[in-house]
Design a protein around this motif. Sequence first.
Motif, PDB file in Angstrom:
ATOM      1  N   ALA A 218      51.805  48.773  30.227  1.00 19.21           N
ATOM      2  CA  ALA A 218      52.618  47.674  29.693  1.00 19.21           C
ATOM      3  C   ALA A 218      52.722  46.575  30.747  1.00 19.21           C
ATOM      4  N   ALA A 219      53.159  45.408  30.342  1.00 22.98           N
ATOM      5  CA  ALA A 219      53.290  44.272  31.262  1.00 22.98           C
ATOM      6  C   ALA A 219      54.239  44.577  32.410  1.00 22.98           C
TER       7      ALA A 219
ATOM      8  N   HIS B 287      53.623  52.909  31.640  1.00 23.22           N
ATOM      9  CA  HIS B 287      52.506  53.363  30.827  1.00 23.22           C
ATOM     10  C   HIS B 287      53.035  53.928  29.523  1.00 23.22           C
ATOM     11  N   TYR B 288      52.240  53.773  28.480  1.00 17.84           N
ATOM     12  CA  TYR B 288      52.588  54.341  27.185  1.00 17.84           C
ATOM     13  C   TYR B 288      51.318  54.810  26.493  1.00 17.84           C
ATOM     14  N   GLU B 289      51.484  55.707  25.542  1.00 21.61           N
ATOM     15  CA  GLU B 289      50.360  56.305  24.844  1.00 21.61           C
ATOM     16  C   GLU B 289      50.170  55.622  23.493  1.00 21.61           C
ATOM     17  N   VAL B 290      48.918  55.333  23.156  1.00 27.85           N
ATOM     18  CA  VAL B 290      48.593  54.808  21.837  1.00 27.85           C
ATOM     19  C   VAL B 290      47.666  55.791  21.131  1.00 27.85           C
TER      20      VAL B 290
END
Length: 116
Positions: free
Chosen positions: A66-67, A71-74
């Motif tokens: 992310a900006a 972190h993130y999961e897609v």
Amino acid sequence: MRENEGEAVLNVIGDGRARQVLFATRQEPCSAKEISDRTGISLPTVYRRLEELREYDLIRSEMRAAADGNHYEVFTCNFDETRVSLEDEGYDVVVERREDITERFVELWDDLAGEP
């Protein structure tokens, strides 16, 4: 496909919420929150369906930054179709998954390298 895996896949995609998750992720990768927002399914239920779908490789995931540096999961649909055919001994289930472009390139390269 492992014994009873075909039946398990049919049970997973037979669930309406699992199908909604697949449909939500078919066009573009989505976070679990985005899936929840698009489908109206609660976030805990989305995560349960994602785990079931991932178990049978019907959905793929990757990490994104992310900006803000977090972190993130897609998740992306990895499912095209299922065919069920009746056999003398019962039935056969064939699951068609989407091919990864990298995997397709490697297969093409291998095919070209194998020819004289």
